[in-house]
Design a protein around this motif. Structure first.
Motif, PDB file in Angstrom:
ATOM      1  N   LEU A  19      14.818  -2.464  -1.109  1.00 59.20           N
ATOM      2  CA  LEU A  19      14.731  -2.161   0.334  1.00 59.20           C
ATOM      3  C   LEU A  19      15.308  -3.776   0.918  1.00 59.20           C
ATOM      4  CD1 LEU A  19      14.802  -0.844   3.025  1.00 59.20           C
ATOM      5  CD2 LEU A  19      12.299  -1.154   3.052  1.00 59.20           C
ATOM      6  N   ARG A  20      15.837  -4.065   1.639  1.00 57.71           N
ATOM      7  CA  ARG A  20      16.357  -5.593   2.324  1.00 57.71           C
ATOM      8  C   ARG A  20      16.419  -5.335   3.819  1.00 57.71           C
ATOM      9  NH1 ARG A  20      14.463  -5.776  -1.873  1.00 57.71           N
ATOM     10  NH2 ARG A  20      15.462  -6.757  -3.842  1.00 57.71           N
ATOM     11  N   ARG A  21      16.029  -6.425   4.503  1.00 58.31           N
ATOM     12  CA  ARG A  21      15.903  -6.229   5.945  1.00 58.31           C
ATOM     13  C   ARG A  21      16.956  -5.533   6.514  1.00 58.31           C
ATOM     14  NH1 ARG A  21      17.725  -9.473   9.534  1.00 58.31           N
ATOM     15  NH2 ARG A  21      18.173 -11.112   7.964  1.00 58.31           N
ATOM     16  N   GLN A  22      18.304  -6.021   5.918  1.00 55.27           N
ATOM     17  CA  GLN A  22      19.524  -5.834   6.675  1.00 55.27           C
ATOM     18  C   GLN A  22      19.693  -4.092   6.716  1.00 55.27           C
ATOM     19  OE1 GLN A  22      19.035  -8.196   4.635  1.00 55.27           O
ATOM     20  NE2 GLN A  22      20.465  -9.746   4.596  1.00 55.27           N
ATOM     21  N   HIS A  23      19.087  -3.527   5.819  1.00 55.77           N
ATOM     22  CA  HIS A  23      19.179  -2.303   5.539  1.00 55.77           C
ATOM     23  C   HIS A  23      18.001  -1.235   6.141  1.00 55.77           C
ATOM     24  CE1 HIS A  23      21.966  -3.012   1.840  1.00 55.77           C
ATOM     25  NE2 HIS A  23      22.811  -3.141   3.329  1.00 55.77           N
ATOM     26  N   HIS A  24      17.015  -1.939   6.842  1.00 53.16           N
ATOM     27  CA  HIS A  24      15.950  -1.223   7.344  1.00 53.16           C
ATOM     28  C   HIS A  24      16.384  -0.142   8.050  1.00 53.16           C
ATOM     29  CE1 HIS A  24      12.528  -4.434   6.908  1.00 53.16           C
ATOM     30  NE2 HIS A  24      12.959  -4.079   5.736  1.00 53.16           N
ATOM     31  N   TYR A  37      19.497   1.460   8.429  1.00 54.81           N
ATOM     32  CA  TYR A  37      20.079   2.548   7.503  1.00 54.81           C
ATOM     33  C   TYR A  37      19.045   3.753   7.294  1.00 54.81           C
ATOM     34  CZ  TYR A  37      22.932   5.044   4.351  1.00 54.81           C
ATOM     35  OH  TYR A  37      23.534   5.941   3.735  1.00 54.81           O
ATOM     36  N   PHE A  38      18.269   2.858   6.428  1.00 52.89           N
ATOM     37  CA  PHE A  38      17.248   4.014   5.797  1.00 52.89           C
ATOM     38  C   PHE A  38      16.346   4.543   6.877  1.00 52.89           C
ATOM     39  CE2 PHE A  38      18.241   1.668   1.911  1.00 52.89           C
ATOM     40  CZ  PHE A  38      18.393   2.360   1.157  1.00 52.89           C
ATOM     41  N   GLN A  39      16.016   4.087   7.931  1.00 54.04           N
ATOM     42  CA  GLN A  39      15.143   4.829   8.932  1.00 54.04           C
ATOM     43  C   GLN A  39      15.940   5.648   9.680  1.00 54.04           C
ATOM     44  OE1 GLN A  39      13.237   1.783  11.493  1.00 54.04           O
ATOM     45  NE2 GLN A  39      11.521   2.855  11.114  1.00 54.04           N
ATOM     46  N   ARG A  91       2.832  -9.950   7.120  1.00 51.62           N
ATOM     47  CA  ARG A  91       2.455  -9.986   8.503  1.00 51.62           C
ATOM     48  C   ARG A  91       2.354  -8.669   8.919  1.00 51.62           C
ATOM     49  NH1 ARG A  91       6.569 -12.780  11.734  1.00 51.62           N
ATOM     50  NH2 ARG A  91       5.012 -12.554  13.267  1.00 51.62           N
ATOM     51  N   PRO A  92       1.174  -8.400   8.989  1.00 57.97           N
ATOM     52  CA  PRO A  92       0.772  -6.881   9.764  1.00 57.97           C
ATOM     53  C   PRO A  92       1.328  -6.957  11.295  1.00 57.97           C
ATOM     54  CG  PRO A  92      -1.226  -7.540   8.358  1.00 57.97           C
ATOM     55  CD  PRO A  92      -0.069  -8.664   8.429  1.00 57.97           C
ATOM     56  N   GLY A  93       1.884  -5.824  11.774  1.00 56.16           N
ATOM     57  CA  GLY A  93       2.483  -5.913  13.091  1.00 56.16           C
ATOM     58  C   GLY A  93       3.763  -6.651  13.367  1.00 56.16           C
ATOM     59  N   SER A  94       4.316  -6.950  12.319  1.00 55.81           N
ATOM     60  CA  SER A  94       5.618  -7.510  12.598  1.00 55.81           C
ATOM     61  C   SER A  94       6.541  -6.374  12.413  1.00 55.81           C
ATOM     62  CB  SER A  94       5.901  -8.731  11.258  1.00 55.81           C
ATOM     63  OG  SER A  94       6.043  -7.858   9.984  1.00 55.81           O
ATOM     64  N   VAL A  95       7.877  -6.671  12.886  1.00 54.57           N
ATOM     65  CA  VAL A  95       8.703  -5.679  12.913  1.00 54.57           C
ATOM     66  C   VAL A  95       9.044  -4.850  11.472  1.00 54.57           C
ATOM     67  CG1 VAL A  95      11.360  -4.977  13.318  1.00 54.57           C
ATOM     68  CG2 VAL A  95      10.004  -6.390  15.142  1.00 54.57           C
ATOM     69  N   SER A  96       9.184  -5.869  10.472  1.00 55.35           N
ATOM     70  CA  SER A  96       9.459  -5.538   9.047  1.00 55.35           C
ATOM     71  C   SER A  96       8.151  -4.578   8.593  1.00 55.35           C
ATOM     72  CB  SER A  96       9.578  -6.708   8.051  1.00 55.35           C
ATOM     73  OG  SER A  96      10.861  -7.512   8.377  1.00 55.35           O
ATOM     74  N   SER A 115       6.519   2.878   8.254  1.00 59.03           N
ATOM     75  CA  SER A 115       7.330   4.160   8.706  1.00 59.03           C
ATOM     76  C   SER A 115       8.137   4.860   7.395  1.00 59.03           C
ATOM     77  CB  SER A 115       8.073   3.748   9.822  1.00 59.03           C
ATOM     78  OG  SER A 115       9.138   4.910  10.064  1.00 59.03           O
ATOM     79  N   LEU A 116       8.456   3.860   6.405  1.00 57.32           N
ATOM     80  CA  LEU A 116       9.404   4.266   5.609  1.00 57.32           C
ATOM     81  C   LEU A 116       8.618   4.649   4.476  1.00 57.32           C
ATOM     82  CD1 LEU A 116      12.348   1.646   5.549  1.00 57.32           C
ATOM     83  CD2 LEU A 116      12.578   3.941   5.881  1.00 57.32           C
ATOM     84  N   ARG A 117       7.243   4.441   4.302  1.00 52.85           N
ATOM     85  CA  ARG A 117       6.454   4.657   3.086  1.00 52.85           C
ATOM     86  C   ARG A 117       5.834   6.460   3.438  1.00 52.85           C
ATOM     87  NH1 ARG A 117       0.896   5.052   4.731  1.00 52.85           N
ATOM     88  NH2 ARG A 117       0.381   4.900   2.292  1.00 52.85           N
TER      89      ARG A 117
END
Length: 286
Positions: free
Chosen positions: A13-18, A20-22, A40-45, A51-53
């Motif tokens: 899973l790479r940031r550029q594909h977040h 798409y998977f969501q 970093r808890p709370g970051s967008v990533s 969510s994905l987990r």
């Protein structure tokens, strides 16, 4: 064999594909992250990951512990990793047979180790401390390498096997790394695989490499920037036919393709694993 091949194959899973998977939630067995990108808890990533987990099993693959360094483990890094692992509850946690720091200075690379008893003692110390701190088993991945140390006293596979024996860690076999290093150093990929106890292998990585020309000749570089090569697919078929299926990851880090390309590579892994298992069963029955 009662293992679902569909659930055993995942992609990085790479940031550029977040997004798409969501948004699409494609049918894939699991996702693997680079741990440090989610510290970093709370970051967008981090929020996206949490969510994905809920949809996919997650594996945490680290690049920054520097397990081969004589330095003591970085307590801040360990604490961040444990916070992530406790939050995600990943199916696997892994790191590399490498080093990347000295005297508190960090390098943006996974550097090779000399395969000596001294290096073995240091590496095993750091693996054991990490497992004790996390309260769970760590997988150690074999590296790709482009130089070797003249004072090494054992081949890489013996070093890796001894790390596993002393620490009871698991192994992550990167078949592309074995293929690349075999060319660069002139050893036989299958001889490497024959030295590994298959019961200790919990994950396999499949990736692509780049051929580069130098004044000294050709060198193969583990760039993770292209499809899995046919020789690596052959190694994968060989391993699965002989030892069965385990978690398998399509790893692609540079020159990222569209997600469909990754998913097609994952489907190819499933197809090859299925054929390997079928051929193995036929051979056993004959």
């Amino acid at each position: 064999m009662n293992i679902s091949i569909e659930n055993q194959v995942g992609v990085g899973l790479r940031r550029q594909h977040h997004d798409y998977f969501q948004q699409n939630r494609p049918d894939i067995g699991w996702l693997e992250i680079h741990s440090e990108n989610y510290f970093r808890p709370g970051s967008v990533s981090h929020t996206t990951l949490m969510s994905l987990r809920e949809q996919y099993p997650i594996s945490c693959h680290g690049v920054g512990l520097s397990l081969g360094s004589v330095d003591q483990l970085n307590p801040a890094h360990l604490a961040q990793l444990k916070t992530l692992v406790d939050a995600v509850n990943p199916i696997l946690v892994s790191e590399h047979l490498s080093w990347s720091s000295v005297d508190g200075q960090y390098f943006n690379d996974l550097l090779p180790l000399p395969y000596t008893e001294e290096a073995l003692d240091v590496f095993c110390r750091n693996v054991s401390q990490t497992q004790d701190y996390l309260g769970r088993q760590l997988l150690v991945e074999n590296p790709s390498s482009y130089l070797s140390f003249s004072h090494s006293t054992m081949p890489e596979w013996e070093f890796l096997v001894e790390v596993q024996r002393r620490t009871q860690c698991g192994l992550l076999l990167d078949l592309n790394n074995i293929h690349v290093s075999a060319f660069n150093h002139g050893f036989d990929s299958k001889a490497y695989l024959e030295a590994i106890d298959p019961t200790t292998v919990q994950e396999i990585h499949l990736a692509g490499y780049t051929v580069s020309s130098t004044d000294s000749g050709e060198i193969w570089i583990d760039t993770h920037s292209r499809p899995v090569s046919e020789p690596v697919w052959h190694l994968y078929h060989y391993w699965v036919a002989k030892h069965g299926m385990c978690k398998t990851l399509i790893e692609w880090d540079a020159d990222l393709p569209e997600p469909d390309v990754l998913l097609n590579e994952a489907q190819k892994a499933r197809d090859i694993a299925s054929e390997a298992l079928t051929s193995s069963q036929v051979e056993s029955a004959s």
